[in-house]
Design an enzyme around this catalytic site. Structure first.
Site, mmCIF file in Angstrom:
data_model
loop_
_atom_site.group_PDB
_atom_site.id
_atom_site.type_symbol
_atom_site.label_atom_id
_atom_site.label_comp_id
_atom_site.label_asym_id
_atom_site.label_seq_id
_atom_site.Cartn_x
_atom_site.Cartn_y
_atom_site.Cartn_z
ATOM 1 N N ASP A 1 56.450 -11.183 42.264
ATOM 2 C CA ASP A 1 57.579 -11.126 43.178
ATOM 3 C C ASP A 1 57.666 -9.729 43.798
ATOM 4 O O ASP A 1 57.229 -8.748 43.180
ATOM 5 C CB ASP A 1 58.884 -11.413 42.434
ATOM 6 C CG ASP A 1 59.019 -12.869 42.013
ATOM 7 O OD1 ASP A 1 58.268 -13.711 42.536
ATOM 8 O OD2 ASP A 1 59.883 -13.152 41.176
ATOM 9 N N TYR B 1 56.154 -11.107 29.875
ATOM 10 C CA TYR B 1 57.002 -10.379 30.819
ATOM 11 C C TYR B 1 58.131 -9.667 30.089
ATOM 12 O O TYR B 1 58.695 -10.197 29.129
ATOM 13 C CB TYR B 1 57.652 -11.344 31.820
ATOM 14 C CG TYR B 1 56.693 -12.019 32.760
ATOM 15 C CD1 TYR B 1 56.301 -11.402 33.946
ATOM 16 C CD2 TYR B 1 56.192 -13.276 32.480
ATOM 17 C CE1 TYR B 1 55.428 -12.028 34.819
ATOM 18 C CE2 TYR B 1 55.320 -13.915 33.346
ATOM 19 C CZ TYR B 1 54.944 -13.282 34.514
ATOM 20 O OH TYR B 1 54.079 -13.909 35.368
ATOM 21 N N ASP C 1 67.172 -13.394 42.463
ATOM 22 C CA ASP C 1 67.017 -11.991 42.066
ATOM 23 C C ASP C 1 67.910 -11.117 42.943
ATOM 24 O O ASP C 1 68.619 -11.618 43.818
ATOM 25 C CB ASP C 1 65.548 -11.552 42.111
ATOM 26 C CG ASP C 1 64.932 -11.634 43.501
ATOM 27 O OD1 ASP C 1 65.670 -11.725 44.514
ATOM 28 O OD2 ASP C 1 63.695 -11.625 43.600
ATOM 29 N N ARG D 1 62.442 -15.857 37.240
ATOM 30 C CA ARG D 1 63.716 -15.888 37.979
ATOM 31 C C ARG D 1 64.469 -17.180 37.680
ATOM 32 O O ARG D 1 65.679 -17.169 37.461
ATOM 33 C CB ARG D 1 63.477 -15.788 39.493
ATOM 34 C CG ARG D 1 63.299 -14.389 39.971
ATOM 35 C CD ARG D 1 63.113 -14.320 41.470
ATOM 36 N NE ARG D 1 61.845 -14.947 41.834
ATOM 37 C CZ ARG D 1 61.717 -15.901 42.750
ATOM 38 N NH1 ARG D 1 62.763 -16.355 43.394
ATOM 39 N NH2 ARG D 1 60.549 -16.399 43.025
#
Length: 171
Positions: free
Chosen positions: A10, A38, A52, A144
């Protein structure tokens, strides 16, 4: 003469990106399909159109009932094989077009649920309106969307406010 990367990040994300060159570009699929780890930061009480902080705020909600223990239980409830709907703001292609290109034009299309696996979610911290988690997951997982789903299960809204890809397979 050839170069390619293994997995899009992203715009607000950072971290590990595998880049292949020459004949190794033929292995791109193998590396892209590897499990990932992550480090993610989730902000509660907000909803955006992108999931986000890059998106437009579309809702605010109370999260005062949320505690570390409750959040830990909620995170643990997502482990295992689950279904996830890819976000409109993603590089996933439908009919040859990247979803984020459509989303930027205000176009929303139906997306099919996909099976993904969350191997582990460790709640590292939770203070004020922000939690930090470490997620080990299968390829195809949208962090997300996971952040939004965690917020929803907690009875509030949530957005991803930071993301670092730490591992891809053995790398």
């Amino acid at each position: 003469k050839k170069a390619g990367h293994c997995g899009t990040l992203d715009p607000l994300a950072c971290g590990l990106m595998l880049v292949l060159t020459g004949k190794a570009t033929k292995l791109q699929d193998k590396f892209t399909k590897q499990n990932k780890v992550y480090l993610a930061q989730i902000q509660f009480g907000l909803q955006t159109d992108s999931g986000d902080l890059a998106g437009k705020i579309i809702a605010r909600s109370d999260f005062s009932q949320l505690t570390f223990e409750k959040l830990k239980d909620i995170c643990n409830s997502f482990t295992g094989e689950i279904e996830q709907i890819p976000p409109m703001y993603s590089a996933l292609k439908i009919k040859g077009r990247k979803l984020y290109e459509l989303a930027r034009k205000g176009i929303t299309v139906e997306r099919q649920k996909r099976k993904i696996t969350i191997y582990s979610i460790d709640l590292l911290s939770f203070a004020a309106d922000t939690a930090q988690i470490r997620v080990k997951c299968s390829s195809g997982t949208y962090i997300r969307t996971l952040a939004e789903d965690i917020g929803s299960k907690a009875g509030t809204h949530a957005v991803l406010s930071g993301l670092i890809r730490e591992e891809i397979g053995d790398f």
